[in-house]
Enzyme design. Structure first.
Site, short mmCIF file in Angstrom:
data_model
loop_
_atom_site.label_atom_id
_atom_site.label_comp_id
_atom_site.label_asym_id
_atom_site.label_seq_id
_atom_site.Cartn_x
_atom_site.Cartn_y
_atom_site.Cartn_z
N PHE A 160 40.31 -84.17 -55.55
CA PHE A 160 38.68 -83.93 -56.28
C PHE A 160 38.02 -82.82 -56.74
O PHE A 160 38.75 -81.63 -55.89
CB PHE A 160 37.58 -84.38 -55.37
CG PHE A 160 36.48 -84.22 -55.49
CD1 PHE A 160 35.83 -85.42 -56.16
CD2 PHE A 160 35.40 -83.10 -55.57
CE1 PHE A 160 34.24 -85.51 -56.76
CE2 PHE A 160 34.27 -83.32 -55.88
CZ PHE A 160 34.09 -84.57 -56.18
N LYS A 178 31.46 -72.99 -54.72
CA LYS A 178 30.96 -73.04 -53.47
C LYS A 178 30.19 -71.62 -52.60
O LYS A 178 29.06 -71.82 -53.41
CB LYS A 178 31.38 -74.23 -52.15
CG LYS A 178 32.08 -75.11 -53.50
CD LYS A 178 32.18 -76.75 -52.59
CE LYS A 178 32.68 -78.12 -52.69
NZ LYS A 178 31.52 -78.80 -52.87
N ASP A 207 43.25 -75.55 -56.83
CA ASP A 207 41.79 -75.51 -56.85
C ASP A 207 41.16 -74.82 -55.32
O ASP A 207 41.22 -76.48 -54.69
CB ASP A 207 41.22 -76.75 -57.13
CG ASP A 207 39.80 -76.78 -56.91
OD1 ASP A 207 39.14 -76.38 -56.60
OD2 ASP A 207 39.34 -77.59 -57.15
C1 LIG Z 1 38.02 -79.22 -54.81
C2 LIG Z 1 37.00 -79.04 -55.20
N1 LIG Z 1 36.98 -78.62 -56.70
C3 LIG Z 1 35.94 -78.84 -57.59
C4 LIG Z 1 34.33 -79.63 -56.75
C5 LIG Z 1 33.35 -79.08 -57.89
O1 LIG Z 1 32.44 -78.71 -57.09
P1 LIG Z 1 30.60 -78.58 -58.10
O2 LIG Z 1 29.98 -79.34 -56.97
O3 LIG Z 1 30.06 -77.13 -57.33
O4 LIG Z 1 31.48 -78.66 -59.66
C6 LIG Z 1 34.45 -79.75 -55.58
C7 LIG Z 1 32.81 -80.00 -54.96
O5 LIG Z 1 32.82 -81.10 -53.81
C8 LIG Z 1 35.87 -79.21 -54.72
O6 LIG Z 1 35.94 -80.02 -53.45
#
Ligand SMILES: Cc1ncc(COP(=O)(O)O)c(C=O)c1O
Length: 408
Positions: A147, A261, A232
């Site tokens: 994700f 976040k 990530d």
């Molecule tokens: C690992 C990871 N990458 C990217 C994102 C995307 O972040 P955003 O919701 O701020 O676009 C999330 C969101 O849950 C995430 O958990």
């Protein structure tokens, strides 16, 4: 004279959303009106322990005083310049964030998905400019059940049909391999590979923690193959697992780290690509940007977040309280919990499907004053603010036990 509108109840507010708000979420039926630390309060004044913390965007709790103060101070001075001009907050933010992560340069953005998109662009540019991959041939290897966000390019390499279906055509250039499988990764990487992009722990997939040695293996493999390791850490980073970054559990330094976040302290969206100089310096003026990325308010809050992490206190709390969480969950295995995975203050808890779906368990917990969210099927995710106390954690665990014993 117009009178102030009558305050509406939770039920009225939920009903009022239906015709005017896109139905892209299925929130628990709680309407939060205020919050402090690990606690939130709904419209009727009922209090709940927040065991989700905005999917880790609230690692420091709601309205942490140092972060609120940094935001207030900045609101009184300067909020936005765009990157057409310099602002007096950005250099310090970038210096401190680079130092915190052990990397060299920062590309400030806003949301997590934007950081991922930016990381993909930087990796491709690096592949063409530095590695010498022929034009438009660069590939990025990703893991199944990933994700990384919701943009069209990002859902192009999602393996979750709900996230993809109906949103094609998709962006080419991605290869998907099973997570936690170094042999599959080795096979997928070739001379066109710009990067391997993975979550050090897969959060949305249910807090899946790879085997010991996987992250070090990815580091070794990418170095040998001459491609970038992009981690990530948008959900796993910034203290959640007991370290500043989850990759630190294997003493790994990726070429590029994606953050978001908690970087915004639960106040403003702040994300960043942090990378080695050789990688991020492939960008030149005009090739990438964002009107809000690096704005002074975001930079001030982001700097205050980095300062909190520099103390080490939050990483220490996550590690210590992570033991309380793990031991509490171990005691629930066989009592409605069929298994769990945890690292620091982050857990994916599989509940016995006979006792209800993850959604049903989350709703029962909500009625008992504990807020969590399900991920897939019968998995419930726990990710309290790192400011939570041991007593609060134990209360949440007791409530989970009660809910699973059908007494609730
Ligand atoms: C690992 C990871 N990458 C990217 C994102 C995307 O972040 P955003 O919701 O701020 O676009 C999330 C969101 O849950 C995430 O958990």
């Amino acid at each position: 004279m117009t009178s102030a509108p009558r305050p509406r109840s939770s039920a009225e507010l939920i009903a009022a959303e239906e015709p005017v708000l896109a139905h892209n979420y299925h929130p628990l039926p709680v309407v939060v009106a205020r919050a402090e630390g690990a606690w939130v309060e709904d419209v009727e004044g009922r209090r709940y322990l927040d065991m989700l913390a905005g999917y880790s965007a609230l690692n420091f709790g709601h309205r942490h005083p140092a972060l609120i103060e940094a935001a207030h101070r900045q609101l009184d001075r300067l909020t936005l310049t765009s990157r057409a001009f310099h602002n007096d907050r950005l250099a310090r933010f970038a210096e401190r964030l680079a130092a915190l992560t052990g990397l060299d340069m920062v590309l400030p953005m806003n949301t997590g998905a934007e950081a991922v998109e930016s990381g993909i662009k930087v990796a491709r540019k690096w592949a063409y400019d530095v590695k010498g991959v022929p034009a438009d041939r660069a590939t990025i290897v990703v893991a199944a059940d990933n994700f990384h966000g919701r943009t069209t390019t990002i859902v192009s390499f999602s393996t979750d049909e709900t996230a993809r279906a109906g949103f094609g055509p998709f962006t080419p250039g991605f290869r998907v391999v099973p997570y936690n499988d170094l042999a599959a990764l080795e096979e997928a990487v070739d001379e066109t590979t710009a990067a391997v992009l993975i979550e050090p722990i897969q959060g949305e997939a249910g807090v899946l923690i790879p085997d010991d040695g996987y992250l070090a293996g990815v580091r070794e493999l990418t170095r040998r193959a001459g491609c970038l390791f992009v981690a990530d850490e948008i959900q796993s980073g910034l203290g959640r697992t007991g370290r500043t970054l989850a990759v630190e559990h294997e003493s790994v330094v990726p070429d590029m780290v994606l953050l978001g976040k908690a970087l915004g302290g639960g106040i403003v969206p702040v994300s960043a690509v942090v990378a080695r100089r050789e990688v991020l310096q492939v960008l030149h003026p005009g090739e990438h940007g964002s009107t809000f990325g690096g704005n002074p308010l975001a930079a001030a809050v982001g700097t205050a977040v980095v300062e909190l992490l520099e103390t080490g206190e939050f990483q220490r709390r996550a590690a210590e309280l992570g033991v309380v969480l793990r031991e509490g969950l171990e005691a629930l295995v066989g009592k409605g919990v069929t298994g769990f995975r945890s690292r620091g203050l982050w857990a994916g808890v599989d509940v016995d499907p006979a006792l209800g779906t993850g959604r049903e368990v989350s709703e029962r917990l909500m009625r008992e004053g504990i807020l969590v969210k399900d991920t897939h099927g019968s998995t419930v995710r726990l990710a309290p603010p790192l400011t939570v106390t041991a007593d609060e954690l134990l209360e949440a665990l007791r409530t989970l036990e009660k809910v699973l014993s059908r007494q609730a």
